[in-house]
Design a protein around this motif. Structure first.
Motif, PDB file in Angstrom:
ATOM      1  N   ASP A   4       0.861  -1.182   0.000  1.00 50.29           N
ATOM      2  CA  ASP A   4       0.000   0.000   0.000  1.00 50.29           C
ATOM      3  C   ASP A   4       0.896   1.230   0.000  1.00 50.29           C
ATOM      4  O   ASP A   4       1.672   1.444   0.939  1.00 50.29           O
ATOM      5  N   SER A   6       0.401   4.261   0.592  1.00 54.66           N
ATOM      6  CA  SER A   6       0.195   5.197   1.690  1.00 54.66           C
ATOM      7  C   SER A   6       0.928   4.760   2.952  1.00 54.66           C
ATOM      8  O   SER A   6       1.116   5.550   3.867  1.00 54.66           O
ATOM      9  N   LYS A   7       1.364   3.509   3.013  1.00 49.85           N
ATOM     10  CA  LYS A   7       2.056   2.997   4.195  1.00 49.85           C
ATOM     11  C   LYS A   7       3.571   2.962   4.016  1.00 49.85           C
ATOM     12  O   LYS A   7       4.288   2.541   4.907  1.00 49.85           O
ATOM     13  N   ARG A   8       4.070   3.411   2.879  1.00 46.34           N
ATOM     14  CA  ARG A   8       5.510   3.445   2.644  1.00 46.34           C
ATOM     15  C   ARG A   8       6.116   4.650   3.358  1.00 46.34           C
ATOM     16  O   ARG A   8       5.537   5.731   3.399  1.00 46.34           O
ATOM     17  N   ASP A  33       9.408  -0.882   1.065  1.00 46.51           N
ATOM     18  CA  ASP A  33       8.827  -0.240   2.251  1.00 46.51           C
ATOM     19  C   ASP A  33       9.064   1.266   2.312  1.00 46.51           C
ATOM     20  O   ASP A  33       8.498   1.944   3.160  1.00 46.51           O
TER      21      ASP A  33
END
Length: 64
Positions: A4, A6-8, A33
């Protein structure tokens, strides 16, 4: 599996073309990541960091 976006972790590297910064920047570019969002260096200002590191363009211009 694609992570996702937005989670990096968004990262800006200072000294991105230097001895240590080059290794850090390449590691970020290769990571699933992390996302390189900024690169700072005294040389090659305005050039894409990917190109400055001998890689394909990544869409991040080097800032002074």
């Amino acid at each position: 599996m694609v992570p996702d976006m937005s989670k990096r972790l968004r990262v800006c590297v200072s000294g991105a073309t230097g001895w240590a910064g080059r290794a850090v920047t390449c590691g970020i570019l290769d990571s699933a990541d992390m996302m390189l969002v900024g690169a700072v260096a005294r040389s090659v200002v305005g050039k894409d960091i990917g190109v400055a590191l001998g890689r394909p363009e990544v869409g991040v211009a080097i800032s002074a």
